[in-house]
Design an enzyme around this catalytic site. Sequence first.
Site, PDB file in Angstrom:
ATOM      1  N   CYS A  33       0.829  -1.191   0.000  1.00 49.75           N
ATOM      2  CA  CYS A  33       0.000   0.000   0.000  1.00 49.75           C
ATOM      3  C   CYS A  33       0.868   1.247   0.000  1.00 49.75           C
ATOM      4  O   CYS A  33       2.080   1.189  -0.102  1.00 49.75           O
ATOM      5  CB  CYS A  33      -0.905   0.017   1.233  1.00 49.75           C
ATOM      6  N   ARG A  50      -4.785   1.256  -0.617  1.00 46.86           N
ATOM      7  CA  ARG A  50      -4.627  -0.176  -0.407  1.00 46.86           C
ATOM      8  C   ARG A  50      -4.520  -0.956  -1.709  1.00 46.86           C
ATOM      9  O   ARG A  50      -5.333  -0.785  -2.614  1.00 46.86           O
ATOM     10  CB  ARG A  50      -5.813  -0.721   0.395  1.00 46.86           C
ATOM     11  N   SER A  93      -4.826  -4.712  -2.274  1.00 51.32           N
ATOM     12  CA  SER A  93      -5.292  -5.846  -1.468  1.00 51.32           C
ATOM     13  C   SER A  93      -4.519  -7.109  -1.833  1.00 51.32           C
ATOM     14  O   SER A  93      -4.543  -7.559  -2.983  1.00 51.32           O
ATOM     15  CB  SER A  93      -6.792  -6.067  -1.698  1.00 51.32           C
TER      16      SER A  93
END
Length: 656
Positions: free
Chosen positions: A2, A53, A55
């Site tokens: 991130c 973010r 993921s």
Amino acid sequence: MCGLCGLIEPDAPTESDLRHAVGRMNDTLVHRGPDDQGLWLDPAAGVALGHRRLSILDLSPLGHQPMVSHCGRYVLAFNGEIYNYLALRRDLGETLPWRGHSDTEVLLAWISRRGVAATLPQLNGMFAFALWDRQERRLTLARDRLGEKPLYYGWNRGRFLFGSELKALTAHPHWQGTLDRDALAAYLRLSYVPAPHSIYQGIRKLEPGTSAALDQGQQTPVIRAYWTAREAVERGLAAPFDGSRAQALDALESLLSDAVGLRMQADVPLGAFLSGGIDSTAVVALMQAQSAKPVRTFSIGFHETGFDEAPYARQVAAHLGTDHTELYVTAQHGIETIVDLPRLWDEPFGDSSQIPTLLVSRMARRDVTVCLSGDGGDELFGGYSRYLWTRETWRRIGWVPLGLRRALAGAVTAIAPGTWDRLLRPLGRLLPGPLAIANPGDRLHKAIDVLTGDSPEALYLRMVSHWNDPAALVIGAQEPASVLTDPARRPRTGSITESMMFMDSCLYLPDDILVKVDRASMGVGLEARVPLLDHRVYEFAWSLPLRWKVRGRLGKLPLRHIVERHVPRALMDRPKMGFGVPIEHWLRGPLRDWAEALLARDRLLADGILRPDPIRAKWEEHLAGRRNWSYYLWDLLMFQAWLDAAGAAPSASRRP
């Protein structure tokens, strides 16, 4: 993986102003985290955290950040991966009200239960994070041991700013940047800006293995090291491996297999970069041994002779049975990529292998979200050819009085490179090593200059330097000290080879190699993981005797032996090539007009930062084919391109 950012605004901004500022900062990091974003504000404290973010683990909204701890005391913005998070979660037990299964939640729980100081040494991972303690009103920034993930911080116009990349700081509505000329001098020597410096005055890079704590009302963060490369080296040398060489190989392979396996944890598609060299082959072989299906591998090739490793990677991939993809890079690829470099790197960065690294990352991202990389093997196991060159050269010339060596250097350099070319070229293949090249005079001038150091470390400094006197090139600059120039920062290894390995692991590895990999991969939303830099591998490598790592002209012996357990020796029995690009030829050809515009005398004079005469001299010699100044020139071109991309940001410093 991130991006994070944030600020402390002591003068009690309104909530809307705080949200606007951190929102702008956060938007610049979308490439690091395209899947989700979040902001967290405490207007009463003047604190804001932002997060983007990508993921990788726990793809659900339960992994959303910034994340508040179960107890409500801590708020965390986290960049990276904690590979041993499952073991850490088991240590805490299942009595906590776990919301999901992300490593971020486990990290927060550990900090809540044990505190930051006790938690950091327990982490096996690559990370940078910002933690706000609502009770103590304390901001803590922290970075992983070897510097895989970046973190910038500093005061700017009365605000404390921090972020994964400089662009997040410069996006603050009231940002005002001033060029750090001393840092620029360091950059022109090394081709990167070394930590803790950044290209902007007052903005620092958090150094690897450290944390910085800033209590509300304080001006100076308290920096603490929870791990240092120097202490790890000294421990390894003081307590060497107690066993045979065969036992050491078994132990290292087991450790590497575990490091690779931990880094194969992901809830998204995963692959690996494969050059066909020792390091990447070791990583891919250990990956394939733990995978039930073919590992996705990716490599880059060049049409120019001497740069193309793609056929070797192809052979290794075929033997290991990976699902392999390759891309051949042309000058047009380079031209199309150059426009992205200043934006992605944020500060001057002169390692031209950034181009193929970005291209292979972009190619891999089409198929995977995580890629393992083989970086770190040279620094840990003595793989760079410059280690051999420096050691052997000093052995042969160190006994010669320094005055005599300098007199010889003066006599050689008094004769122009073109004259040496006319004298040496007819000898052709009869000449040894570096003289059997197209421009022997150029190589002779550079080699003889290197020999004027007064110690092996000084010899190595000249070896790795681009501009030998960069402070004379940058108007008003004084070059800062580093581990390369300050013996007090180095452990006593008793070996010039180990001294060079240590210096590279403290400087070149985190500030060049890992910066290159982080910006290139994250620039396309790809997470790159580096198993060889598991801190356990680093510490174990330093417990092995140097003679087990380097013998004669061969380095990385432990990795070579491990690779030979998986791949035929014939596939590895070739000279090391590196990951370079043919910048020398590109600058005389398709990149010439672009470079000329950036290095124009009128432009340099108008900027008031660099002295034009030595720059123009090298550029004209390079264009004429008399000298190869491509490394020197690329450093300058990347600075000039960054200056254009930065716009008005450093304008306050353009006059000395």
